[in-house]
Design an enzyme around this catalytic site. Structure first.
Site, PDB file in Angstrom:
ATOM      1  N   ASP A 169       1.288  -0.961  -0.206  1.00 11.42           N
ATOM      2  CA  ASP A 169      -0.269  -0.419   0.329  1.00 11.42           C
ATOM      3  C   ASP A 169       1.047   1.162   0.043  1.00 11.42           C
ATOM      4  O   ASP A 169       1.809   2.018   0.963  1.00 11.42           O
ATOM      5  CB  ASP A 169      -1.100   0.125   1.023  1.00 11.42           C
ATOM      6  CG  ASP A 169      -2.113   1.200   1.143  1.00 11.42           C
ATOM      7  OD1 ASP A 169      -2.012   2.314   0.067  1.00 11.42           O
ATOM      8  OD2 ASP A 169      -2.487   0.791   1.827  1.00 11.42           O
ATOM      9  N   ILE A 170       0.743   1.854  -1.260  1.00 11.37           N
ATOM     10  CA  ILE A 170       1.572   2.873  -1.258  1.00 11.37           C
ATOM     11  C   ILE A 170       2.131   4.125  -0.262  1.00 11.37           C
ATOM     12  O   ILE A 170       2.754   5.187  -0.204  1.00 11.37           O
ATOM     13  CB  ILE A 170       1.646   3.833  -2.442  1.00 11.37           C
ATOM     14  CG1 ILE A 170       2.609   4.550  -3.520  1.00 11.37           C
ATOM     15  CG2 ILE A 170       0.162   4.463  -2.892  1.00 11.37           C
ATOM     16  CD1 ILE A 170       3.092   5.030  -4.091  1.00 11.37           C
ATOM     17  N   ASN A 185      -5.738  13.054 -11.051  1.00 10.29           N
ATOM     18  CA  ASN A 185      -6.278  13.390 -12.309  1.00 10.29           C
ATOM     19  C   ASN A 185      -6.154  14.777 -12.474  1.00 10.29           C
ATOM     20  O   ASN A 185      -5.683  15.372 -11.662  1.00 10.29           O
ATOM     21  CB  ASN A 185      -8.363  12.593 -12.352  1.00 10.29           C
ATOM     22  CG  ASN A 185      -8.587  13.837 -10.984  1.00 10.29           C
ATOM     23  OD1 ASN A 185      -8.717  14.860 -11.031  1.00 10.29           O
ATOM     24  ND2 ASN A 185      -9.302  12.935 -10.250  1.00 10.29           N
ATOM     25  N   VAL A 205      -6.019   4.362  -5.706  1.00  9.97           N
ATOM     26  CA  VAL A 205      -4.887   5.064  -5.231  1.00  9.97           C
ATOM     27  C   VAL A 205      -5.070   6.251  -4.393  1.00  9.97           C
ATOM     28  O   VAL A 205      -4.765   7.301  -3.742  1.00  9.97           O
ATOM     29  CB  VAL A 205      -3.008   5.387  -6.013  1.00  9.97           C
ATOM     30  CG1 VAL A 205      -3.644   5.886  -6.812  1.00  9.97           C
ATOM     31  CG2 VAL A 205      -2.694   4.817  -4.507  1.00  9.97           C
ATOM     32  N   ASP A 206      -5.673   7.843  -5.777  1.00  6.45           N
ATOM     33  CA  ASP A 206      -5.433   9.197  -4.927  1.00  6.45           C
ATOM     34  C   ASP A 206      -6.383   9.312  -4.089  1.00  6.45           C
ATOM     35  O   ASP A 206      -6.117   9.812  -3.326  1.00  6.45           O
ATOM     36  CB  ASP A 206      -6.523   9.634  -6.232  1.00  6.45           C
ATOM     37  CG  ASP A 206      -6.317  10.597  -6.976  1.00  6.45           C
ATOM     38  OD1 ASP A 206      -5.815  11.687  -6.049  1.00  6.45           O
ATOM     39  OD2 ASP A 206      -7.224  11.598  -7.760  1.00  6.45           O
ATOM     40  N   THR A 208      -3.227   1.847 -14.700  1.00  4.80           N
ATOM     41  CA  THR A 208      -3.853   0.579 -14.808  1.00  4.80           C
ATOM     42  C   THR A 208      -4.603   0.402 -14.195  1.00  4.80           C
ATOM     43  O   THR A 208      -5.122  -1.245 -14.167  1.00  4.80           O
ATOM     44  CB  THR A 208      -3.102  -0.480 -14.744  1.00  4.80           C
ATOM     45  OG1 THR A 208      -2.081  -0.486 -13.335  1.00  4.80           O
ATOM     46  CG2 THR A 208      -0.971   0.419 -15.680  1.00  4.80           C
ATOM     47  N   VAL A 244      -8.558   2.417 -13.066  1.00  4.27           N
ATOM     48  CA  VAL A 244     -10.139   2.985 -13.669  1.00  4.27           C
ATOM     49  C   VAL A 244      -9.452   4.053 -14.671  1.00  4.27           C
ATOM     50  O   VAL A 244     -10.381   3.547 -15.383  1.00  4.27           O
ATOM     51  CB  VAL A 244     -10.158   4.198 -12.664  1.00  4.27           C
ATOM     52  CG1 VAL A 244     -11.174   5.332 -13.125  1.00  4.27           C
ATOM     53  CG2 VAL A 244     -10.371   3.645 -10.921  1.00  4.27           C
ATOM     54  N   TYR A 245      -8.031   4.286 -15.108  1.00  3.60           N
ATOM     55  CA  TYR A 245      -7.784   4.370 -16.677  1.00  3.60           C
ATOM     56  C   TYR A 245      -7.980   3.267 -17.734  1.00  3.60           C
ATOM     57  O   TYR A 245      -7.508   3.778 -18.860  1.00  3.60           O
ATOM     58  CB  TYR A 245      -6.612   5.260 -16.240  1.00  3.60           C
ATOM     59  CG  TYR A 245      -7.582   6.662 -16.016  1.00  3.60           C
ATOM     60  CD1 TYR A 245      -8.661   7.019 -15.077  1.00  3.60           C
ATOM     61  CD2 TYR A 245      -6.260   8.220 -16.128  1.00  3.60           C
ATOM     62  CE1 TYR A 245      -8.802   8.407 -14.924  1.00  3.60           C
ATOM     63  CE2 TYR A 245      -6.170   9.473 -15.189  1.00  3.60           C
ATOM     64  CZ  TYR A 245      -8.082   9.225 -15.174  1.00  3.60           C
ATOM     65  OH  TYR A 245      -8.265  10.643 -14.715  1.00  3.60           O
TER      66      TYR A 245
HETATM   67  N1  AR6 Z   1      -1.382   1.575  -2.839  1.00  3.65           N
HETATM   68  C1  AR6 Z   1      -0.784   1.182  -4.169  1.00  3.65           C
HETATM   69  N2  AR6 Z   1      -1.611   0.864  -5.475  1.00  3.65           N
HETATM   70  C2  AR6 Z   1      -3.275   0.510  -5.374  1.00  3.65           C
HETATM   71  C3  AR6 Z   1      -3.400   1.139  -4.355  1.00  3.65           C
HETATM   72  C4  AR6 Z   1      -2.503   1.617  -2.520  1.00  3.65           C
HETATM   73  N3  AR6 Z   1      -3.267   2.623  -1.746  1.00  3.65           N
HETATM   74  N4  AR6 Z   1      -5.086   2.017  -4.178  1.00  3.65           N
HETATM   75  C5  AR6 Z   1      -5.137   1.279  -5.833  1.00  3.65           C
HETATM   76  N5  AR6 Z   1      -3.834   0.834  -5.715  1.00  3.65           N
HETATM   77  P1  AR6 Z   1      -6.201   3.904 -10.062  1.00  3.65           P
HETATM   78  P2  AR6 Z   1      -5.948   5.068 -12.904  1.00  3.65           P
HETATM   79  C6  AR6 Z   1      -3.686   0.337  -7.508  1.00  3.65           C
HETATM   80  O1  AR6 Z   1      -7.384   3.482 -10.533  1.00  3.65           O
HETATM   81  O2  AR6 Z   1      -5.607   4.022 -13.187  1.00  3.65           O
HETATM   82  C7  AR6 Z   1      -8.610   8.305  -9.800  1.00  3.65           C
HETATM   83  O3  AR6 Z   1     -10.670   8.153  -9.649  1.00  3.65           O
HETATM   84  C8  AR6 Z   1      -4.567   0.387  -8.090  1.00  3.65           C
HETATM   85  O4  AR6 Z   1      -4.703  -1.752  -8.027  1.00  3.65           O
HETATM   86  O5  AR6 Z   1      -6.040   4.633  -8.598  1.00  3.65           O
HETATM   87  O6  AR6 Z   1      -4.232   6.146 -12.952  1.00  3.65           O
HETATM   88  C9  AR6 Z   1      -8.250   8.973  -9.738  1.00  3.65           C
HETATM   89  O7  AR6 Z   1      -8.733  10.237  -9.310  1.00  3.65           O
HETATM   90  C10 AR6 Z   1      -4.155   0.138  -9.643  1.00  3.65           C
HETATM   91  O8  AR6 Z   1      -3.165  -1.231 -10.280  1.00  3.65           O
HETATM   92  O9  AR6 Z   1      -5.542   4.951 -10.750  1.00  3.65           O
HETATM   93  C11 AR6 Z   1      -8.381   9.478 -11.060  1.00  3.65           C
HETATM   94  O10 AR6 Z   1     -10.002   9.845 -11.756  1.00  3.65           O
HETATM   95  C12 AR6 Z   1      -2.853   1.549  -8.884  1.00  3.65           C
HETATM   96  O11 AR6 Z   1      -2.990   1.837  -8.538  1.00  3.65           O
HETATM   97  C13 AR6 Z   1      -8.304   8.304 -12.185  1.00  3.65           C
HETATM   98  O12 AR6 Z   1      -8.344   7.033 -10.603  1.00  3.65           O
HETATM   99  C14 AR6 Z   1      -3.679   3.013 -10.588  1.00  3.65           C
HETATM  100  O13 AR6 Z   1      -5.258   2.892 -10.407  1.00  3.65           O
HETATM  101  C15 AR6 Z   1      -6.765   7.188 -12.277  1.00  3.65           C
HETATM  102  O14 AR6 Z   1      -6.891   6.438 -12.709  1.00  3.65           O
END
Ligand code: AR6
Length: 172
Positions: free
Chosen positions: A10-11, A24, A33-34, A118, A120-121
């Protein structure tokens, strides 16, 4: 190269000087993660983000880390995958390049990345991993001051994709 590691975790809990947020373009928070980073850092992070005026896809902006262990958060909006013909690969490479350049400007020696785009996007994880590994390894080769870059993967499949991409990079 030992200065690059790939872990599952977990980052939000990372103890590196900086963590990168897969944001975003509004920089005002979201899911994935955001959302986790904003929850852990507290309201002050959002308040600082509100002063930044957003961020273009592939670019990066820096804030303090507030309640996080990390001193800084580098926010970078990754590209939304739309089939691959809309500069998605170049934009994702820019996320890594610009985040690392900003880290350097701020004297950051250790940094953790999530798997940008990787979730939501929907960027295909194997292609994303290839791009991330290439950009990080190229950066480390040219920047001996950077002590440690960590890819923090949230699940086994994501970690496996980055481990595979690193092996392929090292064999090439
Ligand atoms: N630690 C590490 N990795 C994580 C964590 C965590 N706590 N939580 C999720 N991930 P995503 P995107 C992973 O969807 O595709 C947001 O709403 C997750 O499993 O967080 O760049 C923003 O506001 C995946 O492998 O980011 C934007 O609107 C990776 O992080 C949008 O999502 C990225 O997944 C960005 O989408």
């Amino acid at each position: 190269m030992e200065r690059f590691s790939i872990i599952k975790g977990d980052i939000v809990k990372a103890k590196t000087d900086a963590i990168v947020n897969a944001a975003n373009t509004s920089l005002l928070g979201g899911g994935g993660v955001d959302g986790a980073i904003h929850r852990a850092a507290g309201r002050e992070l959002l308040e600082e983000c509100e002063t930044l005026g957003g961020c273009k896809t592939g670019e990066a902006k820096i804030t303090h880390g507030y309640k996080l262990k990390a001193k800084y958060v580098i926010h970078t909006p990754g590209p939304i995958w739309r089939g691959g013909k809309w500069d998605e690969e170049e934009l994702l490479a820019n996320c890594y390049r610009n985040s690392l350049a900003l880290a350097k400007e701020n004297g950051i020696k250790t940094i953790s990345f999530p798997s940008i785009s990787t979730g939501v996007y929907r960027f295909p994880v194997h292609l994303a991993a290839e791009i991330a590994v290439r950009e990080i390894m190229n950066y480390l080769r040219e920047n001996p001051d950077m002590e440690q870059v960590t890819m923090v993967c949230f699940d086994d499949d994501t970690k496996a994709a980055y481990v595979e991409a690193l092996a392929a990079y090292q064999q090439a």
